[in-house]
Design a protein around this motif. Structure first.
Motif, PDB file in Angstrom:
ATOM      1  N   ALA A  16     -42.829  28.252 -11.590  1.00  0.00           N
ATOM      2  CA  ALA A  16     -41.772  28.877 -10.793  1.00  0.00           C
ATOM      3  C   ALA A  16     -42.019  30.378 -10.797  1.00  0.00           C
ATOM      4  O   ALA A  16     -42.340  30.957 -11.836  1.00  0.00           O
ATOM      5  CB  ALA A  16     -40.396  28.569 -11.376  1.00  0.00           C
ATOM      6  N   THR A  17     -41.906  31.006  -9.628  1.00  0.00           N
ATOM      7  CA  THR A  17     -42.121  32.441  -9.506  1.00  0.00           C
ATOM      8  C   THR A  17     -40.829  33.123  -9.083  1.00  0.00           C
ATOM      9  O   THR A  17     -40.219  32.741  -8.086  1.00  0.00           O
ATOM     10  CB  THR A  17     -43.226  32.752  -8.475  1.00  0.00           C
ATOM     11  N   VAL A  47     -41.022  18.215  -6.854  1.00  0.00           N
ATOM     12  CA  VAL A  47     -40.216  19.005  -7.796  1.00  0.00           C
ATOM     13  C   VAL A  47     -39.200  19.848  -7.038  1.00  0.00           C
ATOM     14  O   VAL A  47     -38.042  19.982  -7.453  1.00  0.00           O
ATOM     15  CB  VAL A  47     -41.120  19.896  -8.678  1.00  0.00           C
ATOM     16  N   ARG A  48     -39.628  20.399  -5.905  1.00  0.00           N
ATOM     17  CA  ARG A  48     -38.713  21.191  -5.081  1.00  0.00           C
ATOM     18  C   ARG A  48     -37.564  20.325  -4.562  1.00  0.00           C
ATOM     19  O   ARG A  48     -36.397  20.733  -4.572  1.00  0.00           O
ATOM     20  CB  ARG A  48     -39.462  21.824  -3.906  1.00  0.00           C
ATOM     21  N   LYS A  49     -37.888  19.121  -4.112  1.00  0.00           N
ATOM     22  CA  LYS A  49     -36.855  18.215  -3.597  1.00  0.00           C
ATOM     23  C   LYS A  49     -35.834  17.865  -4.682  1.00  0.00           C
ATOM     24  O   LYS A  49     -34.633  17.872  -4.452  1.00  0.00           O
ATOM     25  CB  LYS A  49     -37.500  16.928  -3.063  1.00  0.00           C
ATOM     26  N   SER A  98     -34.155  18.232   3.008  1.00  0.00           N
ATOM     27  CA  SER A  98     -34.913  18.198   1.764  1.00  0.00           C
ATOM     28  C   SER A  98     -36.419  18.273   2.032  1.00  0.00           C
ATOM     29  O   SER A  98     -37.158  18.973   1.333  1.00  0.00           O
ATOM     30  CB  SER A  98     -34.581  16.927   0.984  1.00  0.00           C
ATOM     31  N   ALA A  99     -36.876  17.562   3.069  1.00  0.00           N
ATOM     32  CA  ALA A  99     -38.298  17.572   3.431  1.00  0.00           C
ATOM     33  C   ALA A  99     -38.739  18.955   3.902  1.00  0.00           C
ATOM     34  O   ALA A  99     -39.838  19.420   3.575  1.00  0.00           O
ATOM     35  CB  ALA A  99     -38.569  16.533   4.506  1.00  0.00           C
ATOM     36  N   ASN A 118     -32.364  23.982 -13.335  1.00  0.00           N
ATOM     37  CA  ASN A 118     -32.573  22.719 -12.620  1.00  0.00           C
ATOM     38  C   ASN A 118     -34.042  22.490 -12.271  1.00  0.00           C
ATOM     39  O   ASN A 118     -34.498  21.341 -12.227  1.00  0.00           O
ATOM     40  CB  ASN A 118     -31.711  22.688 -11.362  1.00  0.00           C
ATOM     41  N   ALA A 119     -34.780  23.564 -12.013  1.00  0.00           N
ATOM     42  CA  ALA A 119     -36.218  23.423 -11.763  1.00  0.00           C
ATOM     43  C   ALA A 119     -36.933  22.937 -13.014  1.00  0.00           C
ATOM     44  O   ALA A 119     -37.854  22.112 -12.945  1.00  0.00           O
ATOM     45  CB  ALA A 119     -36.797  24.753 -11.301  1.00  0.00           C
ATOM     46  N   ARG A 120     -36.508  23.412 -14.176  1.00  0.00           N
ATOM     47  CA  ARG A 120     -37.097  22.960 -15.439  1.00  0.00           C
ATOM     48  C   ARG A 120     -36.809  21.478 -15.670  1.00  0.00           C
ATOM     49  O   ARG A 120     -37.696  20.723 -16.093  1.00  0.00           O
ATOM     50  CB  ARG A 120     -36.553  23.795 -16.596  1.00  0.00           C
ATOM     51  N   ILE A 121     -35.578  21.077 -15.378  1.00  0.00           N
ATOM     52  CA  ILE A 121     -35.202  19.663 -15.528  1.00  0.00           C
ATOM     53  C   ILE A 121     -36.034  18.790 -14.589  1.00  0.00           C
ATOM     54  O   ILE A 121     -36.582  17.752 -14.991  1.00  0.00           O
ATOM     55  CB  ILE A 121     -33.699  19.473 -15.239  1.00  0.00           C
ATOM     56  N   ALA A 122     -36.151  19.230 -13.320  1.00  0.00           N
ATOM     57  CA  ALA A 122     -36.898  18.456 -12.323  1.00  0.00           C
ATOM     58  C   ALA A 122     -38.374  18.339 -12.703  1.00  0.00           C
ATOM     59  O   ALA A 122     -38.984  17.277 -12.541  1.00  0.00           O
ATOM     60  CB  ALA A 122     -36.756  19.114 -10.948  1.00  0.00           C
TER      61      ALA A 122
END
Length: 203
Positions: A59-60, A77-79, A98-99, A149-153
């Protein structure tokens, strides 16, 4: 009496060479990808040491012009991150949204404005003046939620800890960068990359 050999102009058949050159040109054109302009371009500070960032599990966080943008590697991961953010802030995103989000570059809008950003053309999204930045103050710290949430995903889908990179403008005031670092440390993230530009070493 010596017989002189007749001189003929030398000729080289370039057909095969032209075919090879054409095939190489076609290959490079078909495999090349256009670089999407960054929504928040920054002039990173110079450094004599530069570490290559990973292509996945990253993640940046871009800081510049008083704004903060968030970007994430990996479409799935983004979705999943978007789904978790939607659940947190009670914003429902469609499969189509989402796409589209999975293909976007860094974002810099509050979650309530994300649907409008996704609906824009990609050329319009790259205009940084249309994105005010992700809220990061104590009353509405959406940046912290994006990171969490990005870490969780990433752990759910890749079974790996997400790496973090901070890309700050060289002219940005230190408190703005320090605020982002504090948010990371609140989540016990004490190891992260600082993105810099490469400069020549002094001789």
């Amino acid at each position: 009496m010596a017989v002189k050999a007749s001189k003929k102009a030398a000729s080289i058949d370039m057909t095969a060479m032209c075919d090879v050159a054409f095939l190489l040109l076609t290959f490079f054109i078909l495999t090349a990808t256009a670089k999407i302009p960054e929504p928040l371009p920054v002039d990173t500070p110079a450094s004599t040491v530069q570490t290559k960032l990973p292509d996945t599990d990253l993640a940046t966080i871009t800081v510049g012009k008083g704004k903060v943008f968030f970007d994430l590697k990996g479409r799935e991961v983004r979705k999943r991150t978007l789904e978790l953010m939607g659940q947190k802030y009670e914003v429902a995103f469609t499969e189509e949204e989402s796409a589209k989000f999975a293909l976007m570059e860094g974002i810099g809008v509050p979650i309530t404005s994300l649907k409008q950003l996704i609906a824009m053309k990609s050329s319009d999204r790259s205009k940084a003046d249309l994105q005010p930045g992700i809220p990061k103050d104590s009353l509405d710290n959406q940046l912290s939620q994006w990171i969490q949430n990005a870490r969780i995903a990433n752990i759910e889908l890749q079974d790996k800890e997400l790496q973090i990179a901070i890309k700050g403008d060289a002219r940005e005031e230190y408190p703005a960068i320090k605020k982002v670092m504090d948010i990371l440390q609140d989540q016990k993230i004490n190891s992260f990359n600082l993105v810099t530009g490469l400069r020549a070493k002094d001789k």
